[in-house]
Design an enzyme around this catalytic site. Structure first.
Site, PDB file in Angstrom:
ATOM      1  N   CYS A 249      58.130 -27.506 113.094  1.00 46.12           N
ATOM      2  CA  CYS A 249      57.134 -26.740 112.290  1.00 46.12           C
ATOM      3  C   CYS A 249      57.740 -26.362 110.861  1.00 46.12           C
ATOM      4  O   CYS A 249      57.370 -26.433 109.789  1.00 46.12           O
ATOM      5  CB  CYS A 249      56.303 -25.726 112.943  1.00 46.12           C
ATOM      6  SG  CYS A 249      57.327 -24.198 113.685  1.00 46.12           S
ATOM      7  N   THR A 250      59.092 -25.484 111.084  1.00 45.53           N
ATOM      8  CA  THR A 250      59.590 -24.962 109.998  1.00 45.53           C
ATOM      9  C   THR A 250      60.261 -26.256 109.026  1.00 45.53           C
ATOM     10  O   THR A 250      60.081 -26.016 107.767  1.00 45.53           O
ATOM     11  CB  THR A 250      60.929 -24.289 110.568  1.00 45.53           C
ATOM     12  OG1 THR A 250      61.732 -24.817 111.302  1.00 45.53           O
ATOM     13  CG2 THR A 250      60.360 -22.910 110.985  1.00 45.53           C
TER      14      THR A 250
ATOM     15  N   THR B  70      68.273 -20.683 115.165  1.00 44.52           N
ATOM     16  CA  THR B  70      67.477 -21.744 114.409  1.00 44.52           C
ATOM     17  C   THR B  70      68.337 -23.023 114.069  1.00 44.52           C
ATOM     18  O   THR B  70      69.414 -22.807 113.674  1.00 44.52           O
ATOM     19  CB  THR B  70      66.922 -21.140 113.205  1.00 44.52           C
ATOM     20  OG1 THR B  70      65.962 -22.241 112.745  1.00 44.52           O
ATOM     21  CG2 THR B  70      67.520 -20.712 112.247  1.00 44.52           C
TER      22      THR B  70
ATOM     23  N   ARG C 169      61.791 -13.566 114.801  1.00 43.93           N
ATOM     24  CA  ARG C 169      60.562 -13.438 115.564  1.00 43.93           C
ATOM     25  C   ARG C 169      59.940 -11.907 115.357  1.00 43.93           C
ATOM     26  O   ARG C 169      60.540 -10.890 115.364  1.00 43.93           O
ATOM     27  CB  ARG C 169      60.638 -13.629 117.053  1.00 43.93           C
ATOM     28  CG  ARG C 169      61.214 -14.892 117.518  1.00 43.93           C
ATOM     29  CD  ARG C 169      60.485 -16.014 117.313  1.00 43.93           C
ATOM     30  NE  ARG C 169      60.837 -17.320 117.568  1.00 43.93           N
ATOM     31  CZ  ARG C 169      61.195 -17.730 118.885  1.00 43.93           C
ATOM     32  NH1 ARG C 169      60.710 -17.145 120.095  1.00 43.93           N
ATOM     33  NH2 ARG C 169      61.962 -18.940 119.104  1.00 43.93           N
TER      34      ARG C 169
ATOM     35  N   ASN D  24      52.267 -22.015 112.366  1.00 43.45           N
ATOM     36  CA  ASN D  24      53.251 -22.838 113.377  1.00 43.45           C
ATOM     37  C   ASN D  24      52.604 -23.795 114.202  1.00 43.45           C
ATOM     38  O   ASN D  24      53.317 -24.630 114.969  1.00 43.45           O
ATOM     39  CB  ASN D  24      54.328 -22.047 113.717  1.00 43.45           C
ATOM     40  CG  ASN D  24      53.811 -20.680 114.235  1.00 43.45           C
ATOM     41  OD1 ASN D  24      53.233 -19.678 113.668  1.00 43.45           O
ATOM     42  ND2 ASN D  24      53.487 -20.471 115.565  1.00 43.45           N
TER      43      ASN D  24
END
Length: 372
Positions: A170-171, A229, A252, A335
């Site tokens: 999604c990122t 990440t 988060r 997301n």
């Protein structure tokens, strides 16, 4: 339009799987079919594989704390589900080998469990009869799949011969379109990105032995929690010309849904906020990113983008330029919902190309240099 809808199966029916199914029913044909001139959906979900019991699957399809009630009918039909009158077979297999995918007569498996990320994992589906697999996550390595696709960027590189494809993350779907626009127009020297991401199910509600990353043993709703990440690596797979120029980190935050990227860019030449915003606004209004990228300068909060299907929404009110070349951007994204919609877009395009007669829409099978 094919003589019948493409038959797809969902492997895994958690947050992504349920959003993919719901997005298909809510949006009809979606972005890909619209751009290809189709007025009706070409995808049909015919099977779901998940270990949960039927009453739980039915209940969690009907009611969703983030996206609200399903806007249709969901019923239990024996050991299966019936959604808006469509019969969907429910399987309960712990491994892909335990399913005869060929017997289901499917064209594609949408792997939404997140449990498989290697080429060996993908081969397990193929060996069990799956004709093609689209993964809902970035893979452990570029070589684990035949292509990694961000819709709006490189879906035209698909030849139809691919068997294993990744929908990236999604990122990555949020960041790559913005970076490509600015790199083509001005040039990017160096990039630093912080993902500010809503809580996920790899975190506990209260402190618990939950993950090898000790930070993820802490309560998701009491702290802002740094996590690892692979965003930098994912961007480099799609924009290899930026390899070695990207750093990324992630935190988060205690929200259910909607995330954002805080992006800092060292530009190749002098610029200002007006030029940056103009380039991104124009990219959102026309061209290959129209419908995928959005632009706003309204005073938004994250919840305003819940259930938003765009890959990224640039918040132009937050664009900053320090000195002549240091740019900072903020881009919102749902997301869950945005990514689910992109997965459907990729699936539809992938199947159209894969099933097109030779010479009628297929692309060259040359190596996919922009994504491998």
């Amino acid at each position: 339009m094919p003589h019948r809808p493409y038959r797809v199966a969902l492997n895994g029916y958690g947050r992504v799987g349920r959003c993919v199914l719901r997005a298909l029913y809510e949006r009809g044909s979606g972005f890909a079919a619209e751009t290809l001139g189709s007025a009706e959906s070409s995808l049909k979900i015919v099977a779901i594989n998940d270990l949960a019991d039927i009453p739980s699957l039915e209940y969690l399809t009907r009611f969703d704390s983030t996206h609200g009630r399903f806007p249709g009918t969901v019923q239990v039909a024996g050991d299966d589900l019936q959604i808006n009158g469509d019969d969907i077979q429910v399987l309960r297999s712990a491994t892909p080998e335990a399913i005869d995918w060929a017997a289901l007569g499917i064209d594609l498996v949408l792997e939404c469990s997140g449990a498989y990320n290697s080429r060996a994992d993908g081969q397990r589906f193929l060996a069990a009869g799956a004709p093609r697999v689209l993964f809902s996550q970035p893979m452990a390595s570029a070589a684990a799949v035949d292509a990694t696709i961000v819709f709006g960027i490189n879906q035209a590189s698909l030849s139809g011969a691919e068997r294993l494809v990744s929908n990236a993350s999604c990122t990555t779907n949020c960041g790559v379109p913005l970076l490509k626009v600015l790199h083509q127009a001005i040039g990017l020297e160096y990039i630093s990105i912080t993902t500010i991401h809503s809580a996920m199910n790899d975190q506990p509600v209260i402190d618990a032995y939950h993950h090898e990353d000790l930070r993820r043993t802490r309560s998701a709703f009491q702290s802002v929690i740094p996590v690892s990440t692979g965003l930098a690596r994912g961007i480099e797979r799609l924009l290899p010309e930026l390899t070695g120029r990207i750093q990324a980190k992630a935190v988060r935050v205690p929200t259910l849904n909607v995330s954002c990227l805080d992006i800092t860019l060292l530009m190749a030449r002098d610029t200002d906020a007006a030029e940056i915003n103009r380039l991104l606004r124009e990219a959102a209004q026309s061209g290959p990113l129209k419908g995928l990228l959005a632009y706003t300068e309204l005073p938004h909060a994250s919840c305003d983008f819940n259930h938003d299907p765009h890959s990224a929404i640039v918040d132009g009110s937050q664009t900053r330029v320090s000195g002549p070349r240091l740019v900072n951007l903020l881009a919102w994204f749902d997301n869950e919902w945005g990514f689910a919609n992109r997965m459907l877009d990729v699936a539809e395009h992938y199947l159209r190309v894969a099933t097109a007669p030779e010479g009628a829409g297929r692309h060259s099978s040359a190596p996919l240099k922009d994504c491998l």
